[in-house]
Scaffold this active site. Structure first.
Site, mmCIF file in Angstrom:
data_model
loop_
_atom_site.group_PDB
_atom_site.id
_atom_site.type_symbol
_atom_site.label_atom_id
_atom_site.label_comp_id
_atom_site.label_asym_id
_atom_site.label_seq_id
_atom_site.Cartn_x
_atom_site.Cartn_y
_atom_site.Cartn_z
ATOM 1 N N GLU A 347 17.009 23.579 45.267
ATOM 2 C CA GLU A 347 15.996 22.727 44.645
ATOM 3 C C GLU A 347 15.176 23.442 43.574
ATOM 4 O O GLU A 347 14.769 22.847 42.580
ATOM 5 C CB GLU A 347 15.043 22.165 45.709
ATOM 6 C CG GLU A 347 15.694 21.234 46.711
ATOM 7 C CD GLU A 347 16.193 21.974 47.950
ATOM 8 O OE1 GLU A 347 16.471 21.321 48.954
ATOM 9 O OE2 GLU A 347 16.291 23.219 47.889
ATOM 10 N N ASP A 389 23.599 41.149 8.716
ATOM 11 C CA ASP A 389 23.691 41.558 7.323
ATOM 12 C C ASP A 389 23.338 43.040 7.225
ATOM 13 O O ASP A 389 22.820 43.630 8.170
ATOM 14 C CB ASP A 389 22.730 40.710 6.480
ATOM 15 C CG ASP A 389 22.997 40.853 4.990
ATOM 16 O OD1 ASP A 389 24.024 41.461 4.635
ATOM 17 O OD2 ASP A 389 22.184 40.361 4.199
#
Length: 928
Positions: A347, A389
């Site tokens: 739960e 990059d």
């Protein structure tokens, strides 16, 4: 039941990726090939811009009901009403109801809400007047509420942080209205406005250039190209260098400028053609936003969810029919089957997952990182390939002049002096190389040199010639031209070279010697420019490109964008944590190779965009495993590489800051951007760095793995213990004449256990676990459940025998069948209390047993928060049968003689669990 699961599966099926292709627009600006174009914009947007580019300025101004004096103020309200604000609606946050729905919508929450609804019907609507009970409904509803609220609040905070970042930028532009200029926020622009552009300005909308002087615009955020583009005021076919065929894309038009760019140098007057979503930038942003990617976290949670739902779908009908046939009470059997469904469901899984992610986000905030989407934390931990990059990530993003050399490669200050005069006096495109030259000359006290010369003329830089010249005269009237530029272009205009102290003819042999030397500099990562001079006989006339001839080559300038001091350490640290760094750049391959070598990346193999374009996906998927450096890439090639890596089974991150990176960021499992990135890149990212540094990512990877470890701990220990309990229930329900535990008792047992586990997000994680990428594996959860679950069932069954044969008969004076109905009720209440306490002890202590493959309490200790709360949970659960709450739950007080037996059971359980745990590790290689 089948229709419910079919509906649920449809709800959580990942959205289909957009089928709209993101094609590449091959364009040329003034005849120069541009391989880095973004996805093609929508046809309507393209055609509108192309039509505007082909019209004469006067006709275009009339079409927009404007003039060179700009719009009248009276026209503005109607135009703003028609076109809206100059903003991209993409950046607006989702409506509150939708954000709430996303926070609460996950498979377990839906299951729990369904169980709560069934419980509401059976326990309240259909129950007799005196037996109506909402306890189960309130408990389950509370669990869902806590989980969803945690996720909603944290994601709202992250969204607010991003909004605050964006609000710090209040960009203005000089706008002509009513014939008067003035700075206005770019959001107030409307089509028809006339704006003045100067160096440093953002391009605020899509524009048609009306007047221009030496105008160079950077479009890197759109195209990824590092070189600026020269723009003109005339029609595209007015330039002698214009292509023979009409431009097919707006990006080919030399008289258009686009939102998202910025002015590098020069000035211009321009007409606003389109604003906001109607711009080229807005069109591309919408295409990128249409593309959705299912991340590693999404797949993992979905796999775990459906695994547990399948177990539930199998167990619940079995329990229902067994109890219905053996007990004869089908209503009671249905209620008990419902309790088994609740018992099998972890739960608090949504709550624990959310709490782990929130804790990770809070930790990352202290490291100057904003987590925009909580699941990005775990995806960082699962990441085994980071694509990034080069510029600004591996390098300092600052060009420095490393050497000024003569043609032999010797240091020569004369070369620097001439280069300084060229850079200082030029007024055109003043780029980072010029800044580096001036800074270097300043360090050598050359700035006073500028007072000895006056500027006569200049020939601005353009990307066709790739060089620029200034003409200067000294105090004696001697006039000279100084030119610098790309070496190949410089050799084309030089007939002489300063060789061994003499001006010698530039022979083919000398030319090849010079080129060979510069190739070696390029191989070392240096960017080389040539410097040449020429004495002019007349300083009183205008000079042109034709004068750039018969020059004397003096030497070279060698520039470097040096790697960050922390880059090599960060790359090594990421490698140590199992993350392979790959560089994806549009830059030169030689420079990229050199930088990568300096930071410790293998640079033997480099794959260029031109090579990649000829590969099919199958071959590229093989190549991406071999190659770590990819250079001269287009935006779509970056996204394709990321897709191939993911197709090979890698969890991939992509770090970028331009719209040309956004497609790859959305394709990756986790997109990483920086606060200075364009807004489309920030929107595509799950993580935003306030510092562009790989070192920060190391902390993110560690935190992501810690988050995953604590989530998977909860799942495995909870699922295995719940499965063991329900397996025990299944066995007991066949032989016992009553239920071994009532539905409400099962719910309270799970609630106490789950509350004890709420501190798992703060638990310690073994250092060894953090050194390997971790991905979700539903199969490992299934095997763990099948190994460890039955282990607890052995002691559950022993407890059943103990309570049924010994404890209960001893307390109540006889076995079950000999008692009257009241005695049988007391028998069942005592039995259920005994199993409740034993189950709680074993279920809670096993947290410490299987949270680590090491010896618990000795080699690896839990966090004090977890130890405290689990101890408190055991104490509270043990006391419940002795309280009024216990009586309300139909449990009886346990006799003192029960507890020695309990201690023996728990000790045996811990020993057996240790043995099974080690056997499991030997079989499967790891525990978690």
């Amino acid at each position: 039941m089948f229709s419910f699961f079919t509906t649920l599966k449809a709800l959580f099926r990942p959205p289909r990726p957009s089928s709209r292709p993101l094609s590449r627009a091959d364009r040329a600006a003034r005849g120069v090939g541009r391989p880095h174009a973004p996805a093609a914009p929508k046809r309507a947007v393209s055609q509108h811009l192309l039509d505007a580019a082909r019209q004469q300025p006067d006709a275009l101004l009339r079409a927009y009901k404007s003039s060179m004096r700009g719009l009248n103020s009276a026209q503005i309200p109607a135009l703003r009403q028609r076109h809206g604000e100059n903003r991209l609606t993409r950046s607006r946050r989702e409506p509150l109801p939708l954000r709430l729905l996303r926070a609460f919508l996950n498979p377990f929450s839906v299951v729990l809400l369904l169980l709560a609804a069934i419980s509401f019907i059976t326990d309240y609507l259909l129950a007799a007047a005196g037996e109506k009970d909402l306890t189960a409904v309130l408990i389950v509803g509370g669990m869902v509420l806590i989980s969803g609220t945690l996720r909603f609040v944290q994601e709202a905070r992250s969204g607010d942080a991003v909004a605050r970042l964006e609000s710090l930028v209040n960009t203005t532009i000089d706008v002509l209205r009513d014939g008067r200029g003035g700075e206005r926020p770019i959001s107030e622009l409307v089509p028809g406005d006339v704006v003045r552009l100067a160096a440093g300005d953002m391009i605020p909308a899509d524009l048609r250039i009306l007047e221009a002087k030496d105008l160079f615009i950077s479009q890197s955020s759109l195209t990824g190209e590092s070189e600026p583009v020269e723009k003109f005021a005339g029609l595209p076919d007015a330039s002698p260098e214009a292509p023979a065929s009409p431009p097919q894309s707006p990006l080919d038009c030399a008289d258009l400028a686009f939102m998202g760019g910025n002015v590098v140098s020069g000035s211009a007057l321009a007409l606003v053609l389109a604003v906001g979503n109607a711009t080229l930038f807005g069109s591309l942003a919408r295409q990128i936003a249409d593309t959705t990617t299912r991340t590693s976290f999404d797949k993992g949670v979905s796999a775990v969810s459906w695994l547990l739902i399948r177990f539930m779908a199998c167990m619940v009908p079995i329990v229902f029919f067994i109890n219905g046939f053996t007990k004869g009470d089908w209503v009671e059997a249905a209620l008990f089957a419902l309790s088994v469904a609740v018992g099998l469901t972890p739960e608090m899984l949504p709550t624990v997952v959310s709490a782990n992610l929130v804790r990770g986000a809070a930790f990352m905030a202290r490291k100057k990182v904003i987590v925009r989407r909580l699941d990005a934390i775990q995806n960082l931990g699962a990441m085994d390939v980071l694509c990034t990059d080069k510029t600004g990530t591996l390098t300092r993003d600052k060009i420095i002049l490393e050497y000024s050399l003569d043609v032999h490669g010797n240091e020569d200050e004369r070369v620097l002096r001439h280069a300084f005069l060229n850079s200082w006096f030029q007024t055109g495109l003043k780029n980072l190389l010029d800044v580096a030259i001036v800074d270097h000359a300043d360090d050598l006290d050359m700035l006073p040199l500028r007072r000895d010369y006056v500027k006569v003329d200049e020939i601005p830089f353009d990307f066709g010639r790739r060089r620029m010249s200034v003409v200067v005269a000294d105090h004696r009237g001697k006039t000279r031209m100084i030119t610098k530029g790309a070496l190949e272009e410089m050799l084309a205009v030089c007939a002489w070279a300063e060789y061994h102290g003499q001006v010698e003819p530039l022979t083919p042999e000398l030319r090849e010697e010079i080129l060979a030397r510069t190739r070696r500099y390029n191989a070392d990562g240096l960017r080389v420019l040539g410097v040449a001079r020429k004495t002019l006989p007349d300083g009183g006339r205008s000079f042109s490109v034709a004068d750039e001839a018969d020059m004397v080559l003096m030497g070279y300038l060698a520039f470097l964008d040096p790697p960050k001091e922390s880059a090599a350490q960060a790359v090594a640290a990421l490698r140590g944590y199992g993350v392979r760094v790959k560089v994806l750049t549009g830059d030169n391959d030689a420079v990229t190779r050199s930088i990568c070598r300096q930071v410790g990346l293998p640079a033997e193999r480099v794959l260029l965009g031109a090579d990649l374009a000829d590969m099919d996906d199958e071959r590229l998927r093989r190549e991406v495993e071999r190659v770590d450096i990819f250079a001269k890439l287009s935006p779509q090639q970056k996204a394709r590489i990321v897709a191939c890596l993911r197709g090979n089974g890698h969890v991939t991150g992509f770090m970028g800051d331009g719209i040309n990176d956004a497609a790859a960021m959305r394709t990756a499992d986790v997109g990483i951007s920086v606060d200075t990135a364009v807004d489309v890149a920030r929107e595509s990212a799950g993580v935003i760095l306030l510092e562009k540094d790989l070192t920060v990512l190391e902390a993110g990877v560690i935190e992501g793995r810690r988050t995953y470890a604590n989530i998977i701990k909860y799942i495995k220990m909870t699922v295995s213990s719940n499965f063991g309990n329900m397996f025990s229930v299944l066995a007991a329900s066949v032989f016992l004449p009553f239920l071994p535990m009532t539905p409400l008792q099962i719910l309270v047992l799970n609630l106490i256990y789950d509350l004890s586990c709420t501190t798992i997000p703060w638990d310690n994680v073994d250092e060894e676990f953090l050194h390997q990428p971790r991905t979700w594996d539903a199969g490992s959860i299934s095997s763990f459940m099948l190994w460890l679950g039955p282990t607890s069932s052995i002691f559950d069954l022993l407890t059943f025998v103990l309570m049924y044969r010994l404890i209960c008969p001893a307390v109540l004076g006889g076995p079950w069948h000999s008692l009257d109905p009241a005695g049988q009720a007391a028998f069942a209440a005592l039995f259920q209390a005994g199993w409740f306490v034993e189950s709680l002890w074993s279920q809670t202590l096993v947290v410490h047993m299987i949270r680590t493959p090491k010896l618990p309490f000795v080699e690896s200790r839990a966090a004090w928060q977890l130890t405290l709360l689990t101890s408190l949970g055991i104490a509270v659960g043990t006391l419940i049968p002795f309280t009024s709450l216990g009586r309300g739950l139909d449990m009886a007080a346990l006799p003192a003689g029960y507890f020695p037996w309990l201690g023996g059971m728990i000790l045996g359980y811990m020993l057996l669990t240790t043995v099974v745990k080690r056997a499991y590790i030997r079989r499967h290689g790891e525990l978690l």
